[in-house]
Write a protein that holds these residues in place. Structure first.
Motif, PDB file in Angstrom:
ATOM      1  N   PHE A 131       0.853  -1.180   0.000  1.00 43.05           N
ATOM      2  CA  PHE A 131       0.000   0.000   0.000  1.00 43.05           C
ATOM      3  C   PHE A 131       0.893   1.236   0.000  1.00 43.05           C
ATOM      4  CE2 PHE A 131      -2.816  -3.175   1.828  1.00 43.05           C
ATOM      5  CZ  PHE A 131      -3.983  -2.931   1.130  1.00 43.05           C
ATOM      6  N   GLU A 132       0.461   2.248  -0.756  1.00 45.67           N
ATOM      7  CA  GLU A 132       1.251   3.475  -0.802  1.00 45.67           C
ATOM      8  C   GLU A 132       1.241   4.180   0.549  1.00 45.67           C
ATOM      9  OE1 GLU A 132       1.700   7.621  -3.404  1.00 45.67           O
ATOM     10  OE2 GLU A 132       0.036   6.242  -3.783  1.00 45.67           O
ATOM     11  N   TRP A 133       0.058   4.253   1.167  1.00 45.05           N
ATOM     12  CA  TRP A 133      -0.057   4.866   2.494  1.00 45.05           C
ATOM     13  C   TRP A 133      -0.933   3.973   3.365  1.00 45.05           C
ATOM     14  CZ3 TRP A 133       3.077   8.707   3.635  1.00 45.05           C
ATOM     15  CH2 TRP A 133       3.518   9.568   2.620  1.00 45.05           C
ATOM     16  N   VAL A 134      -0.411   3.582   4.505  1.00 41.23           N
ATOM     17  CA  VAL A 134      -1.135   2.680   5.386  1.00 41.23           C
ATOM     18  C   VAL A 134      -0.773   3.008   6.827  1.00 41.23           C
ATOM     19  CG1 VAL A 134       0.693   0.931   5.337  1.00 41.23           C
ATOM     20  CG2 VAL A 134      -1.650   0.223   5.783  1.00 41.23           C
ATOM     21  N   ALA A 135      -1.707   2.703   7.747  1.00 38.47           N
ATOM     22  CA  ALA A 135      -1.392   2.860   9.173  1.00 38.47           C
ATOM     23  C   ALA A 135      -0.243   1.933   9.546  1.00 38.47           C
ATOM     24  CB  ALA A 135      -2.623   2.556  10.016  1.00 38.47           C
ATOM     25  N   GLU A 136       0.664   2.440  10.363  1.00 37.73           N
ATOM     26  CA  GLU A 136       1.822   1.638  10.759  1.00 37.73           C
ATOM     27  C   GLU A 136       1.415   0.341  11.447  1.00 37.73           C
ATOM     28  OE1 GLU A 136       4.262   4.073  13.199  1.00 37.73           O
ATOM     29  OE2 GLU A 136       5.231   5.102  11.509  1.00 37.73           O
TER      30      GLU A 136
END
Length: 306
Positions: free
Chosen positions: A177-182
């Motif tokens: 995913f390009e941006w995801v919760a850590e």
């Protein structure tokens, strides 16, 4: 509406649920259907075909429509495409008798969408269909554009991260995913969490989850005249242990396929590498013409005849 597309195209679309959804839509008989997050328009085309027979309208909401969706809009005048982010665009498209929510998969966005729908509902909640309500989005936010989410409502971010079911953090292999919760879990994190919080604040709602193909959530008001009909359609699939196990196996295969795809990409890059050319020549000299690795060997491994 019939299931469409090849199975390899089903991982991230609603196509596997087409037959089930068409039965629920027939039970509800909505005059208008809204689809939030239309992607390439694969399922949108199925919706349009259903609506043409049912005398309903279809509105798709997607702020950055793919070329395939734009082509579908040009080809099918029955489609109303709104090119704005939800939930603001959703507010302008309401009301509707059935709404498919498959947009930005994070708590803040879905919570606002649900709240907007509830506020605009004249008598009771419409039929809501929520895709990707299972892993990995159930308890972990992902973001198409993090800047659209107020900073105080964003989870700590990981960029270009891999996730897999066994790891609540990020992983060395998995789905990218390009941006995801850590990390997954905790309050305000994930779309199933958003749905559960929404249901907990209101009475008379029923949530069913079909645990296949990343999960299909079905949410409706138990007082709706079509409530029993929808329940009868979805109940055999709701929280099915067999489907849950099959989904675990399928996700493992998806993760394995993504790993193999990365390995193939690395091998293809090696074929175009000058350093690999030099290494292969040295290996031929040292191996008396029988090197332990070669371009031909890599091409065979890739199944590439070129």
């Amino acid at each position: 509406m019939a299931d469409a597309g090849a199975p390899q195209d089903w991982d991230f679309t609603l196509l596997p649920f087409a037959s089930l959804i068409s039965r629920m839509l027939a039970a509800v008989a909505p005059e208008a259907v809204i689809e939030v997050g239309a992607d390439r328009g694969d399922f949108t085309a199925e919706l349009i075909d259903w609506a043409a027979d049912a005398g309903a309208t279809v509105t798709a909401i997607d702020p950055e429509p793919a070329e395939e969706l734009l082509a579908l809009e040009a080809r099918r005048t029955e489609l109303n495409l709104i090119r704005e982010p939800s939930p603001d665009a959703l507010d302008s498209a309401l009301p509707a008798g059935a709404i498919i929510l498959d947009g930005d998969h994070n708590y803040w966005t879905l919570a606002r969408e649900l709240r907007t729908i509830a506020e605009r509902s004249e008598e009771r909640l419409p039929l809501l269909l929520l895709h990707d309500i299972g892993w990995p989005h159930a308890r972990r936010d992902t973001y198409y554009a993090p800047d659209r989410i107020p900073e105080e409502h964003r989870q700590p971010l990981a960029q270009e991260a891999l996730v897999r079911p066994e790891d609540p953090g990020t992983a060395s292999e998995g789905i990218r995913f390009e941006w995801v919760a850590e990390r997954e879990g905790g309050p305000g994190n994930g779309i199933l969490t958003a749905v559960e919080d929404f249901v907990a604040e209101r009475s008379g709602l029923r949530l069913a989850v079909v645990p296949a193909f990343f999960g299909l959530g079905v949410l409706w008001a138990e007082g709706a005249p079509w409530s029993e009909a929808v329940a009868g359609i979805v109940d055999p699939w709701d929280a099915s242990p067999m489907l849950e196990r099959l989904e675990e196996v399928r996700i493992a295969q998806v993760v394995n396929r993504t790993r193999m795809n990365r390995q193939q990409e690395l091998l293809r890059n090696m074929l175009n590498s000058r350093a690999f050319t030099i290494a292969e020549r040295l290996a031929r000299i040292r191996g008396a013409g029988n090197p332990p690795f070669s371009r031909e060997g890599i091409r065979r491994a890739l199944g590439d005849s070129s």
